[in-house]
Design a protein around this motif. Structure first.
Motif, short mmCIF file in Angstrom:
data_model
loop_
_atom_site.label_atom_id
_atom_site.label_comp_id
_atom_site.label_asym_id
_atom_site.label_seq_id
_atom_site.Cartn_x
_atom_site.Cartn_y
_atom_site.Cartn_z
N VAL A 62 -5.42 3.26 -7.77
CA VAL A 62 -4.92 1.55 -7.04
C VAL A 62 -5.20 1.27 -7.51
N SER A 63 -3.41 1.26 -7.94
CA SER A 63 -2.83 -0.27 -8.62
C SER A 63 -2.22 -0.82 -7.35
N GLN A 101 1.14 -0.13 -1.85
CA GLN A 101 1.51 -0.26 -1.42
C GLN A 101 2.89 0.67 -0.43
N THR A 102 3.15 1.78 -1.88
CA THR A 102 4.28 3.01 -1.52
C THR A 102 3.55 3.42 -1.07
N LYS A 103 2.20 3.93 -0.82
CA LYS A 103 1.72 4.42 -0.10
C LYS A 103 1.27 6.06 -1.50
#
Length: 273
Positions: free
Chosen positions: A244-245, A250-252
């Motif tokens: 979950v970084s 952000q990149t999905k």
């Protein structure tokens, strides 16, 4: 007792005396994790010993430097600046294994996945599926509790650039090995966030109470492997999940829906209703 070398910059800051690490934030430092972990009678003992570890000089220097210098947004806070123990009940059926504490997350707050964006995603999902008492994690003492779940990591100190070395991973291994053995009676599922944690946990499981197939199973999101018990106890389910970084979210590559789906699968396999 292991003799530890500290680089020259750390020597100038008073971390070293006669070639051994002298942490500023820990009394009675532990420098032999293997011996200390074996001596832990329960998870309370283990968590206390973990928080006193000073076995890796590079990590000691980094985590304490971050705690002194701080991020501007947290300038008024007192950072934890120590190794971070696992979090969750001693009778957990699910163990979630991450990578290592974040420099301004768990290294600041003293609790796994607490105080950073990765934790925001993880705890919201845990709350959504009924495994956490609230959807946010801010600091120790904020009322958060977990149901049937314990969160841990193969490396307990915040590493520079979020990249522990293989030697640091291996030095830290006894803490995770002992933790999983202390959970043995109730543990049914190990859910691993990311490829680093997957590679780190496989030898731990194989040396504990479960048979890891050869060749070793490959990491992947939603990977599932059944590990037969070698001690007459219950078998174990190993699940993989993208980390979950912030970058993954952000990149999905990882979405909250994907995480909830894997957590629901872990609940079903563990028998947590």
């Amino acid at each position: 007792m292991t003799e530890l070398y500290v680089p020259e910059p750390a020597r100038r800051r008073g971390f070293c005396d006669g070639g051994r690490v002298i942490p500023e934030l820990i009394d009675e430092p532990v420098t032999d994790p293997a011996t200390a972990a074996r001596g832990a009678r329960d998870l309370g003992d283990l968590d206390d010993a973990v928080a006193h570890c000073a076995a890796c000089p590079r990590l000691v220097e980094w985590r304490e430097r971050v705690a002194r210098e701080k991020r501007a947004a947290f300038r008024g806070e007192t950072y934890w600046g120590r190794p971070v123990p696992g979090f969750g009940p001693p009778d957990a059926a699910i163990a979630i294994v991450g990578l290592a504490p974040a420099a301004h997350g768990a290294n600041r707050t003293g609790r796994m996945f607490t105080g950073d964006r990765s934790g925001d995603v993880l705890y919201q999902a845990l709350y959504d599926v009924g495994l956490a008492s609230q959807p946010h994690a801010r600091r120790l003492g904020d009322g958060l509790s977990l149901r049937g779940t314990r969160i841990t990591a193969p490396v307990r100190c915040a590493p520079p650039e979020n990249k522990p070395t293989p030697a640091e991973r291996d030095t830290c291994r006894p803490w995770l090995a002992r933790e999983l053995l202390l959970l043995r009676e109730t543990l049914r599922v190990v859910l691993v966030l990311g490829g680093f944690g997957w590679q780190a946990v496989l030898p731990v499981l194989g040396a504990a109470a479960w048979q890891v197939p050869a060749p070793r199973p490959r990491f992947g999101h939603a990977a599932q492997v059944a590990l037969p018990a070698t001690d007459g106890g219950r078998d174990l389910h190993l699940l993989g999940c993208y980390h979950v970084s912030q970058r993954n979210v952000q990149t999905k590559l990882m979405t909250p829906a994907m995480l909830r789906e894997v957590l629901e699968q872990a609940k079903e396999l563990a028998g947590v209703s």
